[in-house]
Design a protein around this motif. Structure first.
Motif, mmCIF file in Angstrom:
data_model
loop_
_atom_site.group_PDB
_atom_site.id
_atom_site.type_symbol
_atom_site.label_atom_id
_atom_site.label_comp_id
_atom_site.label_asym_id
_atom_site.label_seq_id
_atom_site.Cartn_x
_atom_site.Cartn_y
_atom_site.Cartn_z
ATOM 1 N N CYS A 3 10.952 37.580 53.556
ATOM 2 C CA CYS A 3 10.243 38.777 54.016
ATOM 3 C C CYS A 3 10.608 40.022 53.204
ATOM 4 O O CYS A 3 9.698 40.763 52.816
ATOM 5 C CB CYS A 3 10.490 39.000 55.505
ATOM 6 S SG CYS A 3 9.609 37.827 56.523
ATOM 7 N N PRO A 4 11.879 40.297 52.936
ATOM 8 C CA PRO A 4 12.172 41.480 52.112
ATOM 9 C C PRO A 4 11.582 41.372 50.707
ATOM 10 O O PRO A 4 11.065 42.357 50.169
ATOM 11 C CB PRO A 4 13.701 41.514 52.054
ATOM 12 C CG PRO A 4 14.149 40.747 53.241
ATOM 13 C CD PRO A 4 13.104 39.693 53.457
ATOM 14 N N LEU A 5 11.613 40.191 50.135
ATOM 15 C CA LEU A 5 11.044 39.994 48.800
ATOM 16 C C LEU A 5 9.532 40.171 48.828
ATOM 17 O O LEU A 5 8.961 40.837 47.960
ATOM 18 C CB LEU A 5 11.412 38.603 48.283
ATOM 19 C CG LEU A 5 10.910 38.262 46.886
ATOM 20 C CD1 LEU A 5 11.491 39.220 45.859
ATOM 21 C CD2 LEU A 5 11.274 36.833 46.536
ATOM 22 N N SER A 6 8.896 39.602 49.834
ATOM 23 C CA SER A 6 7.445 39.770 49.966
ATOM 24 C C SER A 6 7.078 41.225 50.202
ATOM 25 O O SER A 6 6.115 41.727 49.620
ATOM 26 C CB SER A 6 6.905 38.919 51.116
ATOM 27 O OG SER A 6 7.132 37.552 50.863
ATOM 28 N N GLY A 7 7.830 41.891 51.039
ATOM 29 C CA GLY A 7 7.578 43.306 51.302
ATOM 30 C C GLY A 7 7.730 44.163 50.058
ATOM 31 O O GLY A 7 6.926 45.062 49.806
ATOM 32 N N ALA A 8 8.756 43.875 49.272
ATOM 33 C CA ALA A 8 8.948 44.628 48.022
ATOM 34 C C ALA A 8 7.821 44.350 47.042
ATOM 35 O O ALA A 8 7.338 45.263 46.355
ATOM 36 C CB ALA A 8 10.294 44.266 47.406
ATOM 37 N N ALA A 9 7.378 43.094 46.974
ATOM 38 C CA ALA A 9 6.280 42.756 46.074
ATOM 39 C C ALA A 9 4.987 43.426 46.516
ATOM 40 O O ALA A 9 4.224 43.934 45.689
ATOM 41 C CB ALA A 9 6.106 41.243 46.007
ATOM 42 N N ILE A 10 4.727 43.452 47.822
ATOM 43 C CA ILE A 10 3.528 44.116 48.335
ATOM 44 C C ILE A 10 3.598 45.612 48.057
ATOM 45 O O ILE A 10 2.601 46.232 47.680
ATOM 46 C CB ILE A 10 3.341 43.821 49.833
ATOM 47 C CG1 ILE A 10 2.948 42.355 50.016
ATOM 48 C CG2 ILE A 10 2.292 44.727 50.453
ATOM 49 C CD1 ILE A 10 2.954 41.874 51.456
ATOM 50 N N ALA A 11 4.771 46.206 48.208
ATOM 51 C CA ALA A 11 4.923 47.625 47.911
ATOM 52 C C ALA A 11 4.693 47.906 46.432
ATOM 53 O O ALA A 11 4.146 48.953 46.065
ATOM 54 C CB ALA A 11 6.307 48.105 48.336
ATOM 55 N N ALA A 12 5.094 46.994 45.569
ATOM 56 C CA ALA A 12 4.966 47.214 44.131
ATOM 57 C C ALA A 12 3.559 46.922 43.617
ATOM 58 O O ALA A 12 3.041 47.671 42.776
ATOM 59 C CB ALA A 12 5.980 46.353 43.385
ATOM 60 N N TRP A 13 2.921 45.823 44.085
ATOM 61 C CA TRP A 13 1.659 45.389 43.494
ATOM 62 C C TRP A 13 0.491 45.401 44.466
ATOM 63 O O TRP A 13 -0.641 45.169 44.061
ATOM 64 C CB TRP A 13 1.806 43.976 42.918
ATOM 65 C CG TRP A 13 2.796 43.921 41.804
ATOM 66 C CD1 TRP A 13 2.758 44.627 40.650
ATOM 67 C CD2 TRP A 13 3.972 43.125 41.757
ATOM 68 N NE1 TRP A 13 3.841 44.323 39.881
ATOM 69 C CE2 TRP A 13 4.617 43.396 40.528
ATOM 70 C CE3 TRP A 13 4.558 42.216 42.619
ATOM 71 C CZ2 TRP A 13 5.799 42.785 40.154
ATOM 72 C CZ3 TRP A 13 5.733 41.610 42.242
ATOM 73 C CH2 TRP A 13 6.341 41.895 41.029
ATOM 74 N N GLY A 14 0.733 45.560 45.743
ATOM 75 C CA GLY A 14 -0.345 45.527 46.725
ATOM 76 C C GLY A 14 -0.425 44.154 47.381
ATOM 77 O O GLY A 14 0.122 43.171 46.884
ATOM 78 N N ALA A 15 -1.138 44.090 48.492
ATOM 79 C CA ALA A 15 -1.179 42.864 49.289
ATOM 80 C C ALA A 15 -2.018 41.766 48.642
ATOM 81 O O ALA A 15 -1.624 40.601 48.661
ATOM 82 C CB ALA A 15 -1.714 43.167 50.686
ATOM 83 N N GLN A 16 -3.164 42.116 48.075
ATOM 84 C CA GLN A 16 -4.063 41.082 47.573
ATOM 85 C C GLN A 16 -3.434 40.212 46.477
ATOM 86 O O GLN A 16 -3.479 38.981 46.573
ATOM 87 C CB GLN A 16 -5.365 41.687 47.083
ATOM 88 C CG GLN A 16 -6.377 40.639 46.668
ATOM 89 C CD GLN A 16 -7.714 41.233 46.315
ATOM 90 O OE1 GLN A 16 -7.893 42.443 46.372
ATOM 91 N NE2 GLN A 16 -8.663 40.391 45.960
ATOM 92 N N PRO A 17 -2.808 40.777 45.439
ATOM 93 C CA PRO A 17 -2.209 39.903 44.432
ATOM 94 C C PRO A 17 -1.055 39.059 44.973
ATOM 95 O O PRO A 17 -0.890 37.894 44.586
ATOM 96 C CB PRO A 17 -1.717 40.850 43.341
ATOM 97 C CG PRO A 17 -2.178 42.200 43.692
ATOM 98 C CD PRO A 17 -2.744 42.171 45.060
ATOM 99 N N VAL A 18 -0.270 39.628 45.878
ATOM 100 C CA VAL A 18 0.869 38.884 46.430
ATOM 101 C C VAL A 18 0.383 37.713 47.267
ATOM 102 O O VAL A 18 0.885 36.589 47.135
ATOM 103 C CB VAL A 18 1.790 39.820 47.252
ATOM 104 C CG1 VAL A 18 2.878 39.030 47.962
ATOM 105 C CG2 VAL A 18 2.401 40.884 46.349
ATOM 106 N N PHE A 19 -0.627 37.933 48.113
ATOM 107 C CA PHE A 19 -1.142 36.837 48.932
ATOM 108 C C PHE A 19 -1.870 35.796 48.082
ATOM 109 O O PHE A 19 -1.827 34.605 48.385
ATOM 110 C CB PHE A 19 -2.042 37.366 50.041
ATOM 111 C CG PHE A 19 -1.279 38.044 51.140
ATOM 112 C CD1 PHE A 19 -0.223 37.408 51.772
ATOM 113 C CD2 PHE A 19 -1.593 39.325 51.541
ATOM 114 C CE1 PHE A 19 0.497 38.035 52.781
ATOM 115 C CE2 PHE A 19 -0.882 39.953 52.546
ATOM 116 C CZ PHE A 19 0.158 39.307 53.166
#
Length: 60
Positions: A3-19
């Motif tokens: 979750c912290p890694l996903s949250g950091a990735a979403i903060a950096a690149w946005g939700a669509q690319p991470v998902f």
């Protein structure tokens, strides 16, 4: 734990690319699971008489 890694990735690149990347990572495992007959037909072993699950909150 991710979750912290996903949250950091979403903060950096946005939700669509991470998902999208997450889905691309999970999809092969799902395809293997759906495509393998032994996995689709797998069952848990039944509990024997000595392993019976107690019924009710009091166990009796």
């Amino acid at each position: 734990m991710t979750c912290p890694l996903s949250g950091a990735a979403i903060a950096a690149w946005g939700a669509q690319p991470v998902f999208t990347v997450s889905a691309a990572f999970v999809a092969p495992g799902a395809l293997v699971g759906f495509g393998t007959r032994s996995l689709r037909c797998a069952e848990l072993p039944r509990a024997g008489p000595s392993e019976a699950v107690p019924s009710g909150p009091a166990g009796g």
